[in-house]
Design a protein around this motif. Structure first.
Motif, PDB file in Angstrom:
ATOM      1  N   PHE A 158       0.860  -1.185   0.000  1.00  9.33           N
ATOM      2  CA  PHE A 158       0.000   0.000   0.000  1.00  9.33           C
ATOM      3  C   PHE A 158       0.889   1.225   0.000  1.00  9.33           C
ATOM      4  CE2 PHE A 158      -2.694   3.351   1.602  1.00  9.33           C
ATOM      5  CZ  PHE A 158      -3.940   3.058   1.085  1.00  9.33           C
ATOM      6  N   HIS A 159       0.857   1.962  -1.113  1.00  4.66           N
ATOM      7  CA  HIS A 159       1.652   3.184  -1.163  1.00  4.66           C
ATOM      8  C   HIS A 159       0.781   4.348  -0.703  1.00  4.66           C
ATOM      9  CE1 HIS A 159       3.956   6.630  -2.770  1.00  4.66           C
ATOM     10  NE2 HIS A 159       4.938   5.889  -2.285  1.00  4.66           N
ATOM     11  N   ASN A 160       1.088   4.834   0.496  1.00  4.84           N
ATOM     12  CA  ASN A 160       0.300   5.921   1.069  1.00  4.84           C
ATOM     13  C   ASN A 160       0.768   7.232   0.435  1.00  4.84           C
ATOM     14  OD1 ASN A 160      -1.422   7.424   2.540  1.00  4.84           O
ATOM     15  ND2 ASN A 160      -0.646   6.814   4.544  1.00  4.84           N
ATOM     16  N   ASN A 161       0.226   7.472  -0.740  1.00  3.49           N
ATOM     17  CA  ASN A 161       0.750   8.501  -1.637  1.00  3.49           C
ATOM     18  C   ASN A 161       0.130   9.874  -1.448  1.00  3.49           C
ATOM     19  OD1 ASN A 161      -1.681   7.278  -2.517  1.00  3.49           O
ATOM     20  ND2 ASN A 161      -1.417   8.083  -4.562  1.00  3.49           N
ATOM     21  N   ILE A 162      -0.565  10.118  -0.333  1.00  2.00           N
ATOM     22  CA  ILE A 162      -1.357  11.345  -0.231  1.00  2.00           C
ATOM     23  C   ILE A 162      -0.500  12.611  -0.198  1.00  2.00           C
ATOM     24  CG2 ILE A 162      -3.375  10.259   0.785  1.00  2.00           C
ATOM     25  CD1 ILE A 162      -2.401  11.144   3.529  1.00  2.00           C
ATOM     26  N   PHE A 163       0.774  12.496   0.160  1.00  2.00           N
ATOM     27  CA  PHE A 163       1.627  13.680   0.219  1.00  2.00           C
ATOM     28  C   PHE A 163       2.680  13.709  -0.888  1.00  2.00           C
ATOM     29  CE2 PHE A 163       0.800  12.788   4.901  1.00  2.00           C
ATOM     30  CZ  PHE A 163      -0.289  13.643   4.970  1.00  2.00           C
ATOM     31  N   TRP A 164       2.599  12.791  -1.838  1.00  7.57           N
ATOM     32  CA  TRP A 164       3.715  12.610  -2.760  1.00  7.57           C
ATOM     33  C   TRP A 164       3.269  12.727  -4.213  1.00  7.57           C
ATOM     34  CZ3 TRP A 164       8.858  11.721  -1.367  1.00  7.57           C
ATOM     35  CH2 TRP A 164       9.069  11.631   0.011  1.00  7.57           C
ATOM     36  N   PRO A 165       4.176  13.153  -5.085  1.00  5.70           N
ATOM     37  CA  PRO A 165       3.845  13.258  -6.511  1.00  5.70           C
ATOM     38  C   PRO A 165       3.791  11.885  -7.165  1.00  5.70           C
ATOM     39  CG  PRO A 165       6.134  13.863  -6.162  1.00  5.70           C
ATOM     40  CD  PRO A 165       5.524  13.692  -4.795  1.00  5.70           C
ATOM     41  N   LYS A 166       3.117  11.825  -8.296  1.00  3.25           N
ATOM     42  CA  LYS A 166       2.897  10.543  -8.972  1.00  3.25           C
ATOM     43  C   LYS A 166       4.190   9.890  -9.421  1.00  3.25           C
ATOM     44  CE  LYS A 166       1.856  12.886 -13.363  1.00  3.25           C
ATOM     45  NZ  LYS A 166       0.792  13.142 -14.370  1.00  3.25           N
ATOM     46  N   GLU A 167       5.227  10.682  -9.714  1.00  2.24           N
ATOM     47  CA  GLU A 167       6.491  10.089 -10.155  1.00  2.24           C
ATOM     48  C   GLU A 167       7.104   9.220  -9.064  1.00  2.24           C
ATOM     49  OE1 GLU A 167       5.473  13.596 -12.502  1.00  2.24           O
ATOM     50  OE2 GLU A 167       5.729  13.326 -10.326  1.00  2.24           O
ATOM     51  N   HIS A 168       7.011   9.680  -7.829  1.00  2.00           N
ATOM     52  CA  HIS A 168       7.523   8.882  -6.716  1.00  2.00           C
ATOM     53  C   HIS A 168       6.672   7.631  -6.513  1.00  2.00           C
ATOM     54  CE1 HIS A 168       9.315   7.957  -2.815  1.00  2.00           C
ATOM     55  NE2 HIS A 168       8.090   7.844  -2.331  1.00  2.00           N
ATOM     56  N   THR A 169       5.352   7.793  -6.605  1.00  3.57           N
ATOM     57  CA  THR A 169       4.456   6.654  -6.447  1.00  3.57           C
ATOM     58  C   THR A 169       4.744   5.598  -7.504  1.00  3.57           C
ATOM     59  OG1 THR A 169       2.736   8.073  -5.515  1.00  3.57           O
ATOM     60  CG2 THR A 169       2.033   5.953  -6.407  1.00  3.57           C
ATOM     61  N   ARG A 170       4.900   6.022  -8.748  1.00  2.18           N
ATOM     62  CA  ARG A 170       5.200   5.081  -9.831  1.00  2.18           C
ATOM     63  C   ARG A 170       6.503   4.314  -9.542  1.00  2.18           C
ATOM     64  NH1 ARG A 170       4.151   5.538 -15.457  1.00  2.18           N
ATOM     65  NH2 ARG A 170       3.665   7.757 -15.196  1.00  2.18           N
ATOM     66  N   LYS A 171       7.514   5.019  -9.080  1.00  4.40           N
ATOM     67  CA  LYS A 171       8.805   4.393  -8.812  1.00  4.40           C
ATOM     68  C   LYS A 171       8.690   3.304  -7.748  1.00  4.40           C
ATOM     69  CE  LYS A 171      13.532   5.583  -7.406  1.00  4.40           C
ATOM     70  NZ  LYS A 171      14.436   6.707  -7.013  1.00  4.40           N
ATOM     71  N   MET A 172       7.965   3.606  -6.673  1.00  5.99           N
ATOM     72  CA  MET A 172       7.822   2.639  -5.586  1.00  5.99           C
ATOM     73  C   MET A 172       7.003   1.428  -6.018  1.00  5.99           C
ATOM     74  SD  MET A 172       9.430   3.642  -2.794  1.00  5.99           S
ATOM     75  CE  MET A 172       8.571   3.040  -1.348  1.00  5.99           C
ATOM     76  N   ILE A 173       5.921   1.663  -6.737  1.00  5.90           N
ATOM     77  CA  ILE A 173       5.068   0.550  -7.163  1.00  5.90           C
ATOM     78  C   ILE A 173       5.780  -0.299  -8.212  1.00  5.90           C
ATOM     79  CG2 ILE A 173       2.923  -0.029  -8.370  1.00  5.90           C
ATOM     80  CD1 ILE A 173       1.633   2.306  -6.892  1.00  5.90           C
ATOM     81  N   ASP A 174       6.496   0.324  -9.112  1.00  7.62           N
ATOM     82  CA  ASP A 174       7.255  -0.440 -10.108  1.00  7.62           C
ATOM     83  C   ASP A 174       8.283  -1.341  -9.439  1.00  7.62           C
ATOM     84  OD1 ASP A 174       5.836   0.676 -12.176  1.00  7.62           O
ATOM     85  OD2 ASP A 174       7.428   2.029 -12.842  1.00  7.62           O
ATOM     86  N   LEU A 175       8.959  -0.821  -8.420  1.00 13.52           N
ATOM     87  CA  LEU A 175       9.931  -1.634  -7.675  1.00 13.52           C
ATOM     88  C   LEU A 175       9.247  -2.839  -7.055  1.00 13.52           C
ATOM     89  CD1 LEU A 175      12.648  -2.214  -6.285  1.00 13.52           C
ATOM     90  CD2 LEU A 175      11.930  -0.630  -4.460  1.00 13.52           C
ATOM     91  N   TYR A 176       8.125  -2.595  -6.368  1.00 12.19           N
ATOM     92  CA  TYR A 176       7.394  -3.696  -5.734  1.00 12.19           C
ATOM     93  C   TYR A 176       6.940  -4.733  -6.759  1.00 12.19           C
ATOM     94  CZ  TYR A 176       3.186  -6.078  -4.054  1.00 12.19           C
ATOM     95  OH  TYR A 176       2.240  -7.020  -3.770  1.00 12.19           O
ATOM     96  N   ARG A 177       6.372  -4.291  -7.856  1.00 16.16           N
ATOM     97  CA  ARG A 177       5.895  -5.235  -8.873  1.00 16.16           C
ATOM     98  C   ARG A 177       7.051  -6.066  -9.440  1.00 16.16           C
ATOM     99  NH1 ARG A 177       0.675  -4.573 -10.460  1.00 16.16           N
ATOM    100  NH2 ARG A 177      -0.375  -2.551 -10.154  1.00 16.16           N
ATOM    101  N   GLU A 178       8.165  -5.409  -9.726  1.00 11.97           N
ATOM    102  CA  GLU A 178       9.323  -6.113 -10.282  1.00 11.97           C
ATOM    103  C   GLU A 178       9.837  -7.178  -9.323  1.00 11.97           C
ATOM    104  OE1 GLU A 178      14.025  -5.111 -11.063  1.00 11.97           O
ATOM    105  OE2 GLU A 178      12.552  -3.498 -11.285  1.00 11.97           O
ATOM    106  N   ARG A 179       9.918  -6.832  -8.041  1.00 14.20           N
ATOM    107  CA  ARG A 179      10.441  -7.776  -7.057  1.00 14.20           C
ATOM    108  C   ARG A 179       9.420  -8.868  -6.730  1.00 14.20           C
ATOM    109  NH1 ARG A 179      15.360  -8.309  -7.136  1.00 14.20           N
ATOM    110  NH2 ARG A 179      15.505  -8.884  -4.939  1.00 14.20           N
ATOM    111  N   TYR A 180       8.147  -8.567  -6.776  1.00 13.03           N
ATOM    112  CA  TYR A 180       7.088  -9.571  -6.595  1.00 13.03           C
ATOM    113  C   TYR A 180       7.250 -10.676  -7.630  1.00 13.03           C
ATOM    114  CZ  TYR A 180       2.232 -11.312  -6.108  1.00 13.03           C
ATOM    115  OH  TYR A 180       1.100 -12.089  -5.927  1.00 13.03           O
ATOM    116  N   ALA A 181       7.456 -10.282  -8.864  1.00 11.95           N
ATOM    117  CA  ALA A 181       7.666 -11.266  -9.931  1.00 11.95           C
ATOM    118  C   ALA A 181       8.981 -12.007  -9.725  1.00 11.95           C
ATOM    119  CB  ALA A 181       7.640 -10.579 -11.292  1.00 11.95           C
ATOM    120  N   HIS A 182      10.020 -11.287  -9.304  1.00 14.50           N
ATOM    121  CA  HIS A 182      11.326 -11.901  -9.064  1.00 14.50           C
ATOM    122  C   HIS A 182      11.236 -13.037  -8.056  1.00 14.50           C
ATOM    123  CE1 HIS A 182      15.626 -12.233  -8.087  1.00 14.50           C
ATOM    124  NE2 HIS A 182      15.260 -12.154  -6.813  1.00 14.50           N
TER     125      HIS A 182
END
Length: 369
Positions: free
Chosen positions: A198-222
């Motif tokens: 859960f990315h609690n993105n309420i204070f953060w720009p979408k670029e940061h949110t994308r980076k964190m979620i992409d990392l999680y998705r990549e490692r989930y598959a790994h």
């Protein structure tokens, strides 16, 4: 896809009246908000955990147990369970008990918290925050899945032949989300266990949110839990609505300007441009929320804040009416369009129990073969 609300349980002055609710009033308001969320058809109510003023939810299981007795359908969750300063043995037992009382309508979100002084209050050091999060969750994960646990680590006394009671309902532990704003280590932890992120993105720009979620998705598959698209993602949001945007902006601007976390820097308009905060009409909330998929992909849980910063209970309940009647029905329909078949829904006790049964049947078939 699940839709719901989360609250941090802050006690803040209503800038329109200058009045600050009592702790008793704020606690009762949170209960009323949870019950209203179920009434209007939302899926999830989540409360934070804080042990310092100006917050009141120091005992999430107590509050959620009370709400469980007064609701029938809504999933009861946390918007942070402090994995760093709580004993994982106590978490295991408290939330298993709550799971039984709520007939499985329970999951929880692990987090490190955002208040440094809490650590020494509970005998810990904030410099060990990541280490505590990793080690404590490793123990909690075992306590819910092994009847007898022998364990030794760095931060607590060893366990010898220990059994956490009660055991999880139907042998299925509550689903766990790992909540983070900025720590890649937590995204990695969620991916390692195949849990939700859960990315609690309420204070953060979408670029940061994308980076964190992409990392999680990549490692989930790994780690072999499925494809990146099958990873379980949740997002935060923050809304204030009226029938016309001018009224919403006029009413919410004092809340924004008096907020210790939002006000004092950029304007509300700039803040809305850079973060998920949406102040306006239901149609504007729909439009902005649908855009989250552009950088988060197809995800499973969307939670909104409606009550923070001194928003009075009456206005918060009005937000829930609009979410339930006008916003969420459209979001459900639109998010379902073109959703790939391989993208799973949000885990529930029923779905996890079914998946376990399928897995056991496949193992038995393989043994017979």
């Amino acid at each position: 896809m699940q839709f719901g609300i989360f609250t941090v349980g802050d006690v803040a002055m209503d800038p329109a009246t200058g009045r600050t609710p009592t702790e008793h009033e704020r606690i009762k308001a949170m209960v009323a908000i949870a019950q209203k969320a179920e009434e209007v058809g939302l899926d999830v109510f989540a409360t934070g955990e804080h042990h310092n003023r100006p917050f009141v939810p120091s005992s999430p299981t107590t509050m959620l147990g009370w709400i469980a007795a007064r609701t029938e359908r809504i999933i009861l969750s946390t918007s942070t369970t402090l994995i760093t300063t709580n004993d994982p043995v106590k978490i295991a037992e408290d939330y298993a008990m709550l799971q039984h009382l709520a007939d499985g309508r329970v999951d929880l979100m692990m987090g490190r918290g955002n208040t440094g002084p809490v650590y020494p209050w509970f005998g810990q050091d904030i410099r060990d925050g990541i280490g505590l999060a990793v080690e404590n969750y490793a123990l909690l994960h075992r306590l819910w899945r092994e009847d007898v646990v022998n364990w030794e680590g760095k931060f607590r006394t060893p366990l010898q032949g220990f059994t956490s009671t009660p055991r999880p309902l139907d042998g299925v532990p509550p689903f766990v989300w790992h909540g983070s704003i900025r720590s890649p280590e937590i995204a990695e932890q969620a991916a390692f266990y195949g849990d939700g992120f859960f990315h609690n993105n309420i204070f953060w720009p979408k670029e940061h949110t994308r980076k964190m979620i992409d990392l999680y998705r990549e490692r989930y598959a790994h780690y072999g839990h499925g494809s990146a698209e099958q990873a379980i993602v949740g997002l935060g949001g923050h809304v204030y609505m009226r029938r016309n945007s001018q009224d919403a902006i006029r009413e919410f601007r004092p809340v924004f300007d008096n907020s210790p976390v939002m006000g004092g820097g950029m304007s509300m308009e700039e803040y809305m441009e850079q973060t998920p905060l949406t102040v306006g009409t239901p149609e504007q909330v729909i439009e902005k929320t649908l855009a989250f998929r552009e950088y988060a992909g197809d995800y499973q849980r969307q939670l909104f804040i409606v009550d923070g910063g001194g928003v009075p209970l009456k206005a918060a309940l009005e937000q829930l009416d609009m979410l339930g009647e006008e916003v969420v029905p459209v979001l459900r329909k639109e998010f379902a369009k073109n959703r790939p078949a391989q993208v799973p829904g949000a885990p529930t006790h029923v779905s996890l129990l079914s998946a376990r049964g399928t897995g056991l049947a496949q193992e038995q078939a393989a043994d017979l073969g």
